[in-house]
Design an enzyme around this catalytic site. Structure first.
Site, PDB file in Angstrom:
ATOM      1  N   CYS A   1       0.820  -1.216   0.000  1.00  7.44           N
ATOM      2  CA  CYS A   1       0.000   0.000   0.000  1.00  7.44           C
ATOM      3  C   CYS A   1       0.854   1.267   0.000  1.00  7.44           C
ATOM      4  CB  CYS A   1      -0.935   0.010   1.202  1.00  7.44           C
ATOM      5  SG  CYS A   1      -2.095  -1.365   1.198  1.00  7.44           S
ATOM      6  N   HIS A   2       1.875   1.301   0.841  1.00  6.40           N
ATOM      7  CA  HIS A   2       2.693   2.499   0.944  1.00  6.40           C
ATOM      8  C   HIS A   2       4.185   2.223   0.923  1.00  6.40           C
ATOM      9  CE1 HIS A   2      -1.239   3.647   2.647  1.00  6.40           C
ATOM     10  NE2 HIS A   2      -1.046   4.674   1.864  1.00  6.40           N
TER      11      HIS A   2
END
Length: 186
Positions: free
Chosen positions: A150-151
């Protein structure tokens, strides 16, 4: 001289005999207290955890079928928990680990009860995603641990954060080895 002889002597002692009014005051107060207790009971009972939550407070798992180098995911309190049976190579690599390069320094001894088993909650400490790396073929990042797509957070093989944005290491849940091949989490 002070009183009328026909009336008798005046009494100055207070009358302590219970009256009907005293009885009504006591029963009304008691009934009100019992009613207040019954009305507050649902509120007090709502603070107790539900039966399904209490049942999930701890869970036992059999570790015997897990081979060295294998990673499994189990559920505890509705969260994934990563259990890794570490290889002798992984254990030896920890001896030469550069702890100074860690973003959230934590000694190996605090993360492991036994050197051959790693148990961590599999939830990224940045925004609560589930990092990849448990399945064969999943990206594990340059440290052989877990990668949060996700990040971009990267964790090493002990669940310690190596690249941000995750601020903390993967959480080590409370666990106890009941036997050499059985663990209780929680």
């Amino acid at each position: 001289m002070f009183g009328d002889p026909m009336m008798g002597e005046l009494s100055t002692a207070p009358d302590t005999t219970p009256t009907r009014r005293d009885f009504l005051y006591l029963t009304t107060g008691f009934t009100g207290a019992v009613g207040a207790g019954f009305s507050l009971w649902p509120l007090v009972a709502s603070f107790q955890p539900s039966a399904d939550t209490v049942a999930l407070a701890s869970a036992e798992f059999d570790l015997a079928p897990i081979e060295p180098g294998q990673r499994i995911t189990v559920q505890w309190r509705g969260q994934p928990v990563f259990i890794v049976r570490r290889t002798p190579e992984q254990i030896a690599r920890d001896q030469n680990d550069d702890a100074a390069a860690l973003l959230d320094p934590e000694p190996v001894a605090r993360r492991l009860q036994r050197p051959d088993w790693l148990i961590v909650v599999g939830v990224c400490t940045h925004l609560g995603c589930i990092p990849l790396g448990q399945k064969t073929g999943d990206p594990r990042g340059e440290y052989g641990g877990w990668f949060c797509p996700c990040h971009g957070s990267v964790y090493d093989a002990l669940g310690r954060v190596r690249r941000r944005p995750a601020p903390k290491n993967l959480i080590v849940p409370p666990y106890t080895f009941l036997t050499p091949d059985r663990v209780r989490i929680g």
